[in-house]
Design a protein around this motif. Structure first.
Motif, PDB file in Angstrom:
ATOM      1  N   ARG A 132     119.493-103.275  30.450  1.00  0.00           N
ATOM      2  CA  ARG A 132     118.805-104.284  31.262  1.00  0.00           C
ATOM      3  C   ARG A 132     119.693-105.524  31.298  1.00  0.00           C
ATOM      4  O   ARG A 132     120.142-106.004  30.268  1.00  0.00           O
ATOM      5  N   LEU A 133     119.939-105.997  32.515  1.00  0.00           N
ATOM      6  CA  LEU A 133     120.757-107.185  32.724  1.00  0.00           C
ATOM      7  C   LEU A 133     119.963-108.219  33.496  1.00  0.00           C
ATOM      8  O   LEU A 133     119.001-107.880  34.186  1.00  0.00           O
ATOM      9  N   ARG A 134     120.400-109.458  33.391  1.00  0.00           N
ATOM     10  CA  ARG A 134     119.845-110.507  34.244  1.00  0.00           C
ATOM     11  C   ARG A 134     121.015-111.371  34.696  1.00  0.00           C
ATOM     12  O   ARG A 134     122.003-111.536  33.973  1.00  0.00           O
ATOM     13  N   ALA A 135     120.885-111.886  35.897  1.00  0.00           N
ATOM     14  CA  ALA A 135     121.919-112.765  36.426  1.00  0.00           C
ATOM     15  C   ALA A 135     121.930-114.042  35.601  1.00  0.00           C
ATOM     16  O   ALA A 135     120.885-114.592  35.282  1.00  0.00           O
ATOM     17  N   ALA A 136     123.104-114.489  35.234  1.00  0.00           N
ATOM     18  CA  ALA A 136     123.236-115.712  34.445  1.00  0.00           C
ATOM     19  C   ALA A 136     123.555-116.867  35.377  1.00  0.00           C
ATOM     20  O   ALA A 136     124.154-116.689  36.429  1.00  0.00           O
ATOM     21  N   GLY A 137     123.129-118.040  34.974  1.00  0.00           N
ATOM     22  CA  GLY A 137     123.479-119.235  35.742  1.00  0.00           C
ATOM     23  C   GLY A 137     122.772-119.343  37.067  1.00  0.00           C
ATOM     24  O   GLY A 137     123.352-119.790  38.046  1.00  0.00           O
ATOM     25  N   SER A 138     121.505-118.906  37.110  1.00  0.00           N
ATOM     26  CA  SER A 138     120.778-118.999  38.374  1.00  0.00           C
ATOM     27  C   SER A 138     120.271-120.402  38.633  1.00  0.00           C
ATOM     28  O   SER A 138     119.648-120.657  39.636  1.00  0.00           O
ATOM     29  N   GLY A 139     120.525-121.304  37.708  1.00  0.00           N
ATOM     30  CA  GLY A 139     120.157-122.691  37.922  1.00  0.00           C
ATOM     31  C   GLY A 139     118.696-122.989  37.636  1.00  0.00           C
ATOM     32  O   GLY A 139     118.214-124.063  37.906  1.00  0.00           O
ATOM     33  N   GLY A 140     117.973-122.001  37.081  1.00  0.00           N
ATOM     34  CA  GLY A 140     116.585-122.240  36.721  1.00  0.00           C
ATOM     35  C   GLY A 140     115.637-122.283  37.897  1.00  0.00           C
ATOM     36  O   GLY A 140     114.482-122.637  37.760  1.00  0.00           O
ATOM     37  N   CYS A 141     116.118-121.908  39.093  1.00  0.00           N
ATOM     38  CA  CYS A 141     115.242-121.979  40.250  1.00  0.00           C
ATOM     39  C   CYS A 141     114.404-120.723  40.407  1.00  0.00           C
ATOM     40  O   CYS A 141     113.548-120.642  41.267  1.00  0.00           O
ATOM     41  N   GLY A 142     114.688-119.711  39.584  1.00  0.00           N
ATOM     42  CA  GLY A 142     113.941-118.468  39.691  1.00  0.00           C
ATOM     43  C   GLY A 142     114.547-117.512  40.691  1.00  0.00           C
ATOM     44  O   GLY A 142     114.089-116.402  40.857  1.00  0.00           O
ATOM     45  N   CYS A 143     115.624-117.934  41.351  1.00  0.00           N
ATOM     46  CA  CYS A 143     116.261-117.058  42.327  1.00  0.00           C
ATOM     47  C   CYS A 143     117.583-116.585  41.756  1.00  0.00           C
ATOM     48  O   CYS A 143     118.355-117.361  41.243  1.00  0.00           O
ATOM     49  N   SER A 144     117.814-115.320  41.825  1.00  0.00           N
ATOM     50  CA  SER A 144     119.042-114.759  41.284  1.00  0.00           C
ATOM     51  C   SER A 144     120.192-115.040  42.235  1.00  0.00           C
ATOM     52  O   SER A 144     120.062-114.856  43.433  1.00  0.00           O
ATOM     53  N   GLY A 145     121.318-115.467  41.669  1.00  0.00           N
ATOM     54  CA  GLY A 145     122.489-115.726  42.494  1.00  0.00           C
ATOM     55  C   GLY A 145     123.261-114.454  42.803  1.00  0.00           C
ATOM     56  O   GLY A 145     124.226-114.486  43.536  1.00  0.00           O
ATOM     57  N   GLU A 146     122.869-113.324  42.242  1.00  0.00           N
ATOM     58  CA  GLU A 146     123.602-112.083  42.437  1.00  0.00           C
ATOM     59  C   GLU A 146     123.150-111.359  43.691  1.00  0.00           C
ATOM     60  O   GLU A 146     121.977-111.084  43.873  1.00  0.00           O
ATOM     61  N   ASP A 147     124.100-111.031  44.551  1.00  0.00           N
ATOM     62  CA  ASP A 147     123.793-110.210  45.706  1.00  0.00           C
ATOM     63  C   ASP A 147     124.067-108.754  45.361  1.00  0.00           C
ATOM     64  O   ASP A 147     124.488-108.440  44.250  1.00  0.00           O
ATOM     65  N   GLY A 148     123.834-107.856  46.293  1.00  0.00           N
ATOM     66  CA  GLY A 148     124.034-106.432  46.034  1.00  0.00           C
ATOM     67  C   GLY A 148     125.464-106.103  45.644  1.00  0.00           C
ATOM     68  O   GLY A 148     125.698-105.317  44.733  1.00  0.00           O
ATOM     69  N   ALA A 149     126.437-106.707  46.331  1.00  0.00           N
ATOM     70  CA  ALA A 149     127.841-106.431  46.019  1.00  0.00           C
ATOM     71  C   ALA A 149     128.199-106.950  44.632  1.00  0.00           C
ATOM     72  O   ALA A 149     128.937-106.301  43.890  1.00  0.00           O
ATOM     73  N   GLY A 150     127.663-108.107  44.271  1.00  0.00           N
ATOM     74  CA  GLY A 150     127.924-108.653  42.943  1.00  0.00           C
ATOM     75  C   GLY A 150     127.357-107.768  41.860  1.00  0.00           C
ATOM     76  O   GLY A 150     127.997-107.518  40.837  1.00  0.00           O
TER      77      GLY A 150
END
Length: 195
Positions: A132-150
């Motif tokens: 299980r992974l989670r995107a890091a550094g999303s800025g706390g906005c609750g939105c993941s900065g990772e797109d499908g390619a990432g």
């Protein structure tokens, strides 16, 4: 059988263990479908013999790398280069020769893509092979900065460094709680005192 004369350059695209395994399975399936059962069995035996041969060679390389004649152990830069190389790492892990455990190799994989696609481990289940992974550094906005390619880039790195990870699940970041606003108002007027 002779060795190939053209050596793969370090900057050439790195074949992945997953891709190579898939191609071997496809060839074995074609041989089984189009040939007699003996042909399929012989092809599978050929793959096992080659895997054993290359595995024994890699074990010898690792033995010599870890036990230098002067007793000082491997050169730190050489060891770091080998363990940081996705192709070398996947081969060592495939043959159960990698000196680092799964958690350390998952960390290496995430470090290898951190500048472009930061992710962090939310848990690993060795029994199921699920990471299980989670995107890091999303800025706390609750939105993941990772797109499908990432996410695919991160998953490919994990596949190379830790082939025992069979499934990657992405944890959704919880929505950040709205901050409580401090209400500032005028102080109530003090009652007049009798003089």
């Amino acid at each position: 059988m002779s060795a190939p004369t053209d050596r793969q350059a370090p900057h050439a695209p790195t074949p992945s263990a997953e891709e190579a395994g898939r191609r071997v399975e496809e060839v074995l399936d074609r041989l089984t479908k189009n040939g007699d059962p003996e042909t399929g069995a012989a092809a599978e035996e050929l793959v096992r013999v080659l895997m054993d041969f290359y595995g024994a060679g890699l074990a010898r390389v690792m033995h010599h790398l870890e036990r230098t004649p002067d007793g000082t152990g491997p050169h730190p830069a050489l060891r770091a280069a080998l363990l940081g190389d996705p192709l070398v790492t996947s081969l060592l892990a495939l043959h159960d020769l990698h000196p680092e455990d799964t958690e350390a190799r998952i960390g290496r994989a995430l470090d290898s893509v951190r500048g472009r696609h930061p992710a962090e481990t939310a848990g690993f289940d060795p029994d199921t092979g699920t990471l299980r992974l989670r995107a890091a550094g999303s800025g706390g906005c609750g939105c993941s900065g990772e797109d499908g390619a990432g996410r695919q880039t991160v998953e490919a790195a994990v596949s190379s460094f830790a082939p025992e990870v069979t499934t990657v699940e992405w944890a959704e970041e919880p929505a950040a709680a709205e901050p409580v606003l401090l209400q500032i108002s005028r102080r109530p007027s003090a009652p007049a005192t009798a003089s």
